[in-house]
Design a protein around this motif. Structure first.
Motif, PDB file in Angstrom:
ATOM      1  N   SER A 141      39.516 -11.243  -0.990  1.00  0.00           N
ATOM      2  CA  SER A 141      38.420 -10.902   0.069  1.00  0.00           C
ATOM      3  C   SER A 141      37.425 -12.292  -0.065  1.00  0.00           C
ATOM      4  CB  SER A 141      37.472  -9.879  -0.405  1.00  0.00           C
ATOM      5  OG  SER A 141      38.257  -8.769  -0.442  1.00  0.00           O
ATOM      6  N   ALA A 142      37.325 -12.636   1.417  1.00  0.00           N
ATOM      7  CA  ALA A 142      36.455 -13.811   1.511  1.00  0.00           C
ATOM      8  C   ALA A 142      35.384 -13.595   2.576  1.00  0.00           C
ATOM      9  CB  ALA A 142      37.144 -14.949   2.097  1.00  0.00           C
ATOM     10  N   PHE A 143      34.259 -14.309   2.315  1.00  0.00           N
ATOM     11  CA  PHE A 143      33.004 -13.957   3.175  1.00  0.00           C
ATOM     12  C   PHE A 143      32.566 -15.308   3.756  1.00  0.00           C
ATOM     13  CE2 PHE A 143      33.687 -11.159  -0.353  1.00  0.00           C
ATOM     14  CZ  PHE A 143      33.468  -9.630   0.313  1.00  0.00           C
ATOM     15  N   VAL A 144      32.613 -15.382   4.950  1.00  0.00           N
ATOM     16  CA  VAL A 144      31.984 -16.651   5.698  1.00  0.00           C
ATOM     17  C   VAL A 144      30.698 -16.124   6.115  1.00  0.00           C
ATOM     18  CG1 VAL A 144      32.552 -18.627   7.264  1.00  0.00           C
ATOM     19  CG2 VAL A 144      34.471 -17.112   6.020  1.00  0.00           C
ATOM     20  N   LEU A 145      29.767 -16.892   5.840  1.00  0.00           N
ATOM     21  CA  LEU A 145      28.459 -16.909   6.364  1.00  0.00           C
ATOM     22  C   LEU A 145      28.269 -17.970   7.674  1.00  0.00           C
ATOM     23  CD1 LEU A 145      27.971 -14.964   3.874  1.00  0.00           C
ATOM     24  CD2 LEU A 145      25.882 -15.749   3.908  1.00  0.00           C
ATOM     25  N   LEU A 157      23.017 -15.529  12.814  1.00  0.00           N
ATOM     26  CA  LEU A 157      23.893 -15.331  11.485  1.00  0.00           C
ATOM     27  C   LEU A 157      24.684 -14.525  11.426  1.00  0.00           C
ATOM     28  CD1 LEU A 157      24.000 -16.909   8.801  1.00  0.00           C
ATOM     29  CD2 LEU A 157      22.138 -15.305   7.962  1.00  0.00           C
ATOM     30  N   GLU A 158      25.892 -14.689  11.165  1.00  0.00           N
ATOM     31  CA  GLU A 158      26.736 -13.370  11.033  1.00  0.00           C
ATOM     32  C   GLU A 158      27.749 -13.579   9.652  1.00  0.00           C
ATOM     33  OE1 GLU A 158      28.170 -13.872  15.805  1.00  0.00           O
ATOM     34  OE2 GLU A 158      29.745 -14.622  14.368  1.00  0.00           O
ATOM     35  N   VAL A 159      28.371 -12.392   9.402  1.00  0.00           N
ATOM     36  CA  VAL A 159      29.387 -12.696   8.131  1.00  0.00           C
ATOM     37  C   VAL A 159      30.375 -12.389   8.746  1.00  0.00           C
ATOM     38  CG1 VAL A 159      29.696 -11.729   5.780  1.00  0.00           C
ATOM     39  CG2 VAL A 159      27.451 -12.203   6.673  1.00  0.00           C
ATOM     40  N   ALA A 160      31.534 -12.932   8.570  1.00  0.00           N
ATOM     41  CA  ALA A 160      32.948 -12.568   8.660  1.00  0.00           C
ATOM     42  C   ALA A 160      33.539 -12.500   7.428  1.00  0.00           C
ATOM     43  CB  ALA A 160      33.690 -13.880   9.415  1.00  0.00           C
ATOM     44  N   VAL A 182      33.189 -23.501  11.859  1.00  0.00           N
ATOM     45  CA  VAL A 182      33.558 -24.632  10.952  1.00  0.00           C
ATOM     46  C   VAL A 182      32.390 -25.349  10.499  1.00  0.00           C
ATOM     47  CG1 VAL A 182      34.202 -26.904  11.172  1.00  0.00           C
ATOM     48  CG2 VAL A 182      35.701 -25.283  12.637  1.00  0.00           C
ATOM     49  N   GLY A 183      32.561 -25.736   9.031  1.00  0.00           N
ATOM     50  CA  GLY A 183      31.492 -26.028   8.460  1.00  0.00           C
ATOM     51  C   GLY A 183      30.706 -25.097   7.429  1.00  0.00           C
ATOM     52  N   ALA A 184      30.918 -23.800   7.754  1.00  0.00           N
ATOM     53  CA  ALA A 184      30.202 -22.523   7.045  1.00  0.00           C
ATOM     54  C   ALA A 184      30.617 -22.185   5.661  1.00  0.00           C
ATOM     55  CB  ALA A 184      30.536 -21.337   8.044  1.00  0.00           C
ATOM     56  N   PRO A 185      29.927 -21.885   4.620  1.00  0.00           N
ATOM     57  CA  PRO A 185      30.421 -21.551   3.351  1.00  0.00           C
ATOM     58  C   PRO A 185      31.125 -20.627   3.314  1.00  0.00           C
ATOM     59  CG  PRO A 185      28.099 -20.979   3.788  1.00  0.00           C
ATOM     60  CD  PRO A 185      28.630 -21.594   4.929  1.00  0.00           C
ATOM     61  N   VAL A 186      32.174 -20.531   2.464  1.00  0.00           N
ATOM     62  CA  VAL A 186      33.065 -19.596   2.136  1.00  0.00           C
ATOM     63  C   VAL A 186      32.866 -18.940   0.736  1.00  0.00           C
ATOM     64  CG1 VAL A 186      35.618 -18.561   1.964  1.00  0.00           C
ATOM     65  CG2 VAL A 186      34.759 -20.596   3.606  1.00  0.00           C
ATOM     66  N   PHE A 187      32.621 -17.574   0.436  1.00  0.00           N
ATOM     67  CA  PHE A 187      32.293 -17.037  -0.793  1.00  0.00           C
ATOM     68  C   PHE A 187      33.377 -16.022  -1.066  1.00  0.00           C
ATOM     69  CE2 PHE A 187      28.171 -18.151   1.146  1.00  0.00           C
ATOM     70  CZ  PHE A 187      27.641 -18.582   0.065  1.00  0.00           C
ATOM     71  N   ILE A 188      33.517 -15.963  -2.482  1.00  0.00           N
ATOM     72  CA  ILE A 188      34.534 -15.030  -2.995  1.00  0.00           C
ATOM     73  C   ILE A 188      34.019 -14.261  -4.104  1.00  0.00           C
ATOM     74  CG2 ILE A 188      36.724 -16.060  -2.424  1.00  0.00           C
ATOM     75  CD1 ILE A 188      36.942 -17.281  -5.180  1.00  0.00           C
ATOM     76  N   VAL A 189      34.461 -13.290  -4.839  1.00  0.00           N
ATOM     77  CA  VAL A 189      33.944 -12.795  -6.024  1.00  0.00           C
ATOM     78  C   VAL A 189      35.183 -12.595  -6.788  1.00  0.00           C
ATOM     79  CG1 VAL A 189      32.297 -11.180  -4.992  1.00  0.00           C
ATOM     80  CG2 VAL A 189      34.612 -10.215  -5.046  1.00  0.00           C
ATOM     81  N   GLN A 190      34.930 -12.799  -8.062  1.00  0.00           N
ATOM     82  CA  GLN A 190      36.212 -12.766  -9.202  1.00  0.00           C
ATOM     83  C   GLN A 190      35.702 -12.000 -10.236  1.00  0.00           C
ATOM     84  OE1 GLN A 190      37.747 -16.729 -10.192  1.00  0.00           O
ATOM     85  NE2 GLN A 190      39.078 -16.864  -8.205  1.00  0.00           N
ATOM     86  N   VAL A 205      34.362 -24.354   5.516  1.00  0.00           N
ATOM     87  CA  VAL A 205      35.429 -23.987   6.676  1.00  0.00           C
ATOM     88  C   VAL A 205      35.620 -25.318   7.196  1.00  0.00           C
ATOM     89  CG1 VAL A 205      36.269 -22.918   8.514  1.00  0.00           C
ATOM     90  CG2 VAL A 205      34.933 -21.773   6.878  1.00  0.00           C
ATOM     91  N   LEU A 206      37.028 -25.616   7.224  1.00  0.00           N
ATOM     92  CA  LEU A 206      37.463 -27.048   7.930  1.00  0.00           C
ATOM     93  C   LEU A 206      38.129 -26.483   9.303  1.00  0.00           C
ATOM     94  CD1 LEU A 206      39.069 -28.927   5.009  1.00  0.00           C
ATOM     95  CD2 LEU A 206      36.787 -29.361   6.046  1.00  0.00           C
ATOM     96  N   PRO A 207      38.504 -27.271  10.143  1.00  0.00           N
ATOM     97  CA  PRO A 207      38.894 -26.655  11.403  1.00  0.00           C
ATOM     98  C   PRO A 207      40.572 -26.400  11.152  1.00  0.00           C
ATOM     99  CG  PRO A 207      37.823 -28.980  11.865  1.00  0.00           C
ATOM    100  CD  PRO A 207      37.948 -28.444  10.415  1.00  0.00           C
ATOM    101  N   GLY A 208      40.996 -25.720  12.091  1.00  0.00           N
ATOM    102  CA  GLY A 208      42.355 -25.052  11.849  1.00  0.00           C
ATOM    103  C   GLY A 208      42.686 -24.104  13.086  1.00  0.00           C
ATOM    104  N   VAL A 209      43.930 -24.261  13.367  1.00  0.00           N
ATOM    105  CA  VAL A 209      44.478 -23.324  14.488  1.00  0.00           C
ATOM    106  C   VAL A 209      45.417 -22.238  13.898  1.00  0.00           C
ATOM    107  CG1 VAL A 209      46.019 -23.412  16.593  1.00  0.00           C
ATOM    108  CG2 VAL A 209      44.626 -25.233  16.072  1.00  0.00           C
ATOM    109  N   GLY A 210      44.982 -21.039  13.954  1.00  0.00           N
ATOM    110  CA  GLY A 210      45.662 -19.913  13.455  1.00  0.00           C
ATOM    111  C   GLY A 210      45.253 -19.432  11.688  1.00  0.00           C
ATOM    112  N   ALA A 211      44.868 -20.624  11.273  1.00  0.00           N
ATOM    113  CA  ALA A 211      44.121 -20.403   9.792  1.00  0.00           C
ATOM    114  C   ALA A 211      43.510 -21.597   9.614  1.00  0.00           C
ATOM    115  CB  ALA A 211      45.272 -20.240   8.659  1.00  0.00           C
ATOM    116  N   HIS A 212      42.494 -21.483   8.683  1.00  0.00           N
ATOM    117  CA  HIS A 212      41.669 -22.785   8.359  1.00  0.00           C
ATOM    118  C   HIS A 212      41.538 -22.949   6.880  1.00  0.00           C
ATOM    119  CE1 HIS A 212      38.933 -22.363  12.009  1.00  0.00           C
ATOM    120  NE2 HIS A 212      39.403 -21.144  12.098  1.00  0.00           N
TER     121      HIS A 212
END
Length: 231
Positions: A141-145, A157-160, A182-190, A205-212
């Protein structure tokens, strides 16, 4: 670590409470992205604004200000032109990262009669190599703010809630994200050896097509010492 939907919603809510005021909308040359404050240790000199390298270097860069990140109310402008901030962005294209030491942002605020009221992402949750190494080809699971872009031009402000995997040396968000991410922080839990579950900021997050691709914090930390200081 892959969570069920209820647990994901709980994590997303908690992240908004803890670091929601770290996140700001950014725009440059017609491209929309996100930037975020990071505090490397307890020294204020270690505070930086981070985004993707592809977001900076053009003309007309602007940092948006939400009312919740400044005080007193009604004094700060709606946007800050990057041309008004010294020192400016340091761009590390090979790592995909851009870093802005925040001394100039604090001076700008003081000159305008207002203060920043932010919640920087703390160094304690920046993912180290051991956290990144625990990622696998199985999705976590990943959380992008981020500040998305609505049809009316607003930048809420959104969370994906997405999925992240490790493919060799690359860390990837497996779906394409909306404009503004693009540029947003990505969070995980472990899960820790103690059995506790800990949140981590994986990177940005870096730019990407189909995936980032994700610029992970081992790459970000490698460029922070090379960033110009308060001049």
């Amino acid at each position: 670590m892959l969570l069920d939907s209820d647990a994901e919603s709980d994590v997303a809510y908690e992240l908004c409470q803890v670091v929601g005021r770290a996140i700001l909308p950014y725009r440059s040359s017609g491209d929309f992205g996100t930037a975020f404050f990071f505090q490397d240790g307890h020294d204020p000199v270690g505070e930086s604004l981070l985004t993707a390298a592809d977001m900076v270097g053009g003309s007309g860069g602007e940092l948006g200000l939400r009312t919740s990140v400044t005080e007193p109310a009604g004094v700060a402008p709606a946007v800050i032109s990057e041309a008004e901030i010294v020192p400016g962005w340091a761009r590390f294209a090979g790592d995909g990262v851009a870093v802005l030491p925040t001394a100039g942002l604090h001076r700008y605020a003081g000159d305008g009669g207002w203060r920043w009221r932010v919640q920087p992402v703390p160094a304690g949750i920046a993912a180290g190599p051991e956290v990144i190494a625990r990622l696998a080809a199985d999705a976590s699971s990943a959380f992008v703010l981020a500040h998305g872009v609505r049809e009316d031009g607003s930048r809420p402000l959104e969370v994906a809630i997405e999925r992240v995997v490790r493919d060799g040396d690359a860390v990837l968000i497996t779906t394409e994200l909306p404009p503004g991410y693009v540029g947003a922080p990505v969070f995980i839990v472990q899960a820790e050896p103690t059995g506790e579950v800990s949140p981590y900021c994986l990177g940005l997050v870096l730019p990407g097509v189909g995936a980032h691709p994700v610029a992970t914090f081992d790459r970000i930390r490698a460029v922070l010492p090379a960033t110009p200081g308060d001049i």
